[in-house]
Design a protein around this motif. Sequence first.
Motif, PDB file in Angstrom:
ATOM      1  N   ASP A 180       0.828  -1.207   0.000  1.00 28.58           N
ATOM      2  CA  ASP A 180       0.000   0.000   0.000  1.00 28.58           C
ATOM      3  C   ASP A 180       0.864   1.259   0.000  1.00 28.58           C
ATOM      4  O   ASP A 180       0.592   2.206  -0.724  1.00 28.58           O
ATOM      5  N   ARG A 181       1.922   1.251   0.813  1.00 28.74           N
ATOM      6  CA  ARG A 181       2.796   2.423   0.874  1.00 28.74           C
ATOM      7  C   ARG A 181       3.536   2.625  -0.437  1.00 28.74           C
ATOM      8  O   ARG A 181       3.656   3.746  -0.923  1.00 28.74           O
ATOM      9  N   LEU A 182       4.034   1.542  -1.019  1.00 27.03           N
ATOM     10  CA  LEU A 182       4.764   1.657  -2.282  1.00 27.03           C
ATOM     11  C   LEU A 182       3.856   2.165  -3.401  1.00 27.03           C
ATOM     12  O   LEU A 182       4.256   2.978  -4.214  1.00 27.03           O
ATOM     13  N   CYS A 183       2.632   1.665  -3.416  1.00 24.59           N
ATOM     14  CA  CYS A 183       1.699   2.055  -4.470  1.00 24.59           C
ATOM     15  C   CYS A 183       1.189   3.481  -4.310  1.00 24.59           C
ATOM     16  O   CYS A 183       0.699   4.070  -5.265  1.00 24.59           O
ATOM     17  N   SER A 184       1.298   4.039  -3.119  1.00 25.94           N
ATOM     18  CA  SER A 184       0.805   5.399  -2.908  1.00 25.94           C
ATOM     19  C   SER A 184       1.843   6.457  -3.266  1.00 25.94           C
ATOM     20  O   SER A 184       1.526   7.638  -3.346  1.00 25.94           O
ATOM     21  N   ILE A 185       3.071   6.061  -3.508  1.00 28.77           N
ATOM     22  CA  ILE A 185       4.131   7.023  -3.847  1.00 28.77           C
ATOM     23  C   ILE A 185       3.957   7.463  -5.291  1.00 28.77           C
ATOM     24  O   ILE A 185       3.785   6.656  -6.195  1.00 28.77           O
ATOM     25  N   LYS A 186       3.995   8.752  -5.507  1.00 28.88           N
ATOM     26  CA  LYS A 186       3.862   9.304  -6.851  1.00 28.88           C
ATOM     27  C   LYS A 186       5.177   9.111  -7.607  1.00 28.88           C
ATOM     28  O   LYS A 186       6.260   9.245  -7.047  1.00 28.88           O
ATOM     29  N   ALA A 187       5.072   8.809  -8.880  1.00 28.27           N
ATOM     30  CA  ALA A 187       6.257   8.651  -9.720  1.00 28.27           C
ATOM     31  C   ALA A 187       6.948  10.003  -9.877  1.00 28.27           C
ATOM     32  O   ALA A 187       6.287  11.039  -9.905  1.00 28.27           O
ATOM     33  N   PRO A 188       8.270  10.015  -9.991  1.00 29.03           N
ATOM     34  CA  PRO A 188       8.969  11.281 -10.181  1.00 29.03           C
ATOM     35  C   PRO A 188       8.564  11.928 -11.502  1.00 29.03           C
ATOM     36  O   PRO A 188       8.226  11.247 -12.452  1.00 29.03           O
ATOM     37  N   GLU A 189       8.630  13.233 -11.532  1.00 26.07           N
ATOM     38  CA  GLU A 189       8.209  13.985 -12.708  1.00 26.07           C
ATOM     39  C   GLU A 189       9.040  13.651 -13.944  1.00 26.07           C
ATOM     40  O   GLU A 189       8.568  13.771 -15.054  1.00 26.07           O
ATOM     41  N   LYS A 190      10.279  13.228 -13.764  1.00 28.56           N
ATOM     42  CA  LYS A 190      11.161  13.002 -14.912  1.00 28.56           C
ATOM     43  C   LYS A 190      10.789  11.760 -15.719  1.00 28.56           C
ATOM     44  O   LYS A 190      11.216  11.597 -16.845  1.00 28.56           O
ATOM     45  N   HIS A 191       9.989  10.848 -15.153  1.00 21.64           N
ATOM     46  CA  HIS A 191       9.601   9.657 -15.902  1.00 21.64           C
ATOM     47  C   HIS A 191       8.582  10.034 -16.965  1.00 21.64           C
ATOM     48  O   HIS A 191       7.687  10.830 -16.733  1.00 21.64           O
ATOM     49  N   PRO A 192       8.702   9.451 -18.154  1.00 24.33           N
ATOM     50  CA  PRO A 192       7.774   9.806 -19.231  1.00 24.33           C
ATOM     51  C   PRO A 192       6.356   9.343 -18.926  1.00 24.33           C
ATOM     52  O   PRO A 192       6.141   8.381 -18.202  1.00 24.33           O
ATOM     53  N   ASP A 193       5.402  10.043 -19.494  1.00 23.64           N
ATOM     54  CA  ASP A 193       4.001   9.665 -19.359  1.00 23.64           C
ATOM     55  C   ASP A 193       3.761   8.457 -20.254  1.00 23.64           C
ATOM     56  O   ASP A 193       4.025   8.506 -21.455  1.00 23.64           O
ATOM     57  N   VAL A 194       3.275   7.370 -19.676  1.00 28.64           N
ATOM     58  CA  VAL A 194       3.048   6.149 -20.452  1.00 28.64           C
ATOM     59  C   VAL A 194       1.564   5.918 -20.725  1.00 28.64           C
ATOM     60  O   VAL A 194       1.174   4.853 -21.184  1.00 28.64           O
ATOM     61  N   THR A 195       0.743   6.911 -20.460  1.00 24.76           N
ATOM     62  CA  THR A 195      -0.681   6.795 -20.729  1.00 24.76           C
ATOM     63  C   THR A 195      -0.887   6.457 -22.198  1.00 24.76           C
ATOM     64  O   THR A 195      -0.296   7.082 -23.070  1.00 24.76           O
ATOM     65  N   GLY A 196      -1.704   5.462 -22.453  1.00 22.50           N
ATOM     66  CA  GLY A 196      -1.979   5.066 -23.834  1.00 22.50           C
ATOM     67  C   GLY A 196      -0.994   4.066 -24.393  1.00 22.50           C
ATOM     68  O   GLY A 196      -1.096   3.677 -25.550  1.00 22.50           O
ATOM     69  N   ALA A 197      -0.029   3.630 -23.587  1.00 22.72           N
ATOM     70  CA  ALA A 197       0.926   2.627 -24.059  1.00 22.72           C
ATOM     71  C   ALA A 197       0.175   1.340 -24.401  1.00 22.72           C
ATOM     72  O   ALA A 197      -0.911   1.069 -23.887  1.00 22.72           O
TER      73      ALA A 197
END
Length: 163
Positions: free
Chosen positions: A35-52
């Motif tokens: 739960d804790r790991l899944c609640s952490i937001k990804a860093p801004e530098k990672h590319p948006d993978v929406t629609g992959a």
Amino acid sequence: MKFGAKDAACLMRILTWRRDVRHFLTDPVPEDLLDRLCSIKAPEKHPDVTGAFVYSVDDDVDNCECITMAFEKVSFRTKYAVRPEAALADFAAGPCDLVVRDVDMPGMSGLELQAYLRNEGHKTPIIIVTAYPTAEHRTHALKDSATSFLTKPLDERLLVGCL
């Protein structure tokens, strides 16, 4: 146990490192840690993978549908095949961004499918899922550049978290 910003920063470094190297998750992760790991937001530098585009290959249609639903919840496009041979025809027609595949399937095994893709020059990340993890499966997966090795039954948060 209190979970603070310093802990989150440390876990983020671990998760970032984990994404950059091969990792194999075979033991269950405690629910509170997950739960804790899944609640952490990804860093801004990672590319948006929406629609992959995620392609699942498993001889059990129910597993394929579960994997499909997990990735569609986070706005990924999905497709699946219950036979590796059918998947090969689709891969020849066009690339995908991620392959999630089973190990033990009739006809061509998941390990053979992965080796074939790598021999053909496909660099697509591959997540392996299996109900029967063995040292031999892990060795083959590592040799052929698997991204992750997960055991069934799948926790969709872990599956999507492998990205």
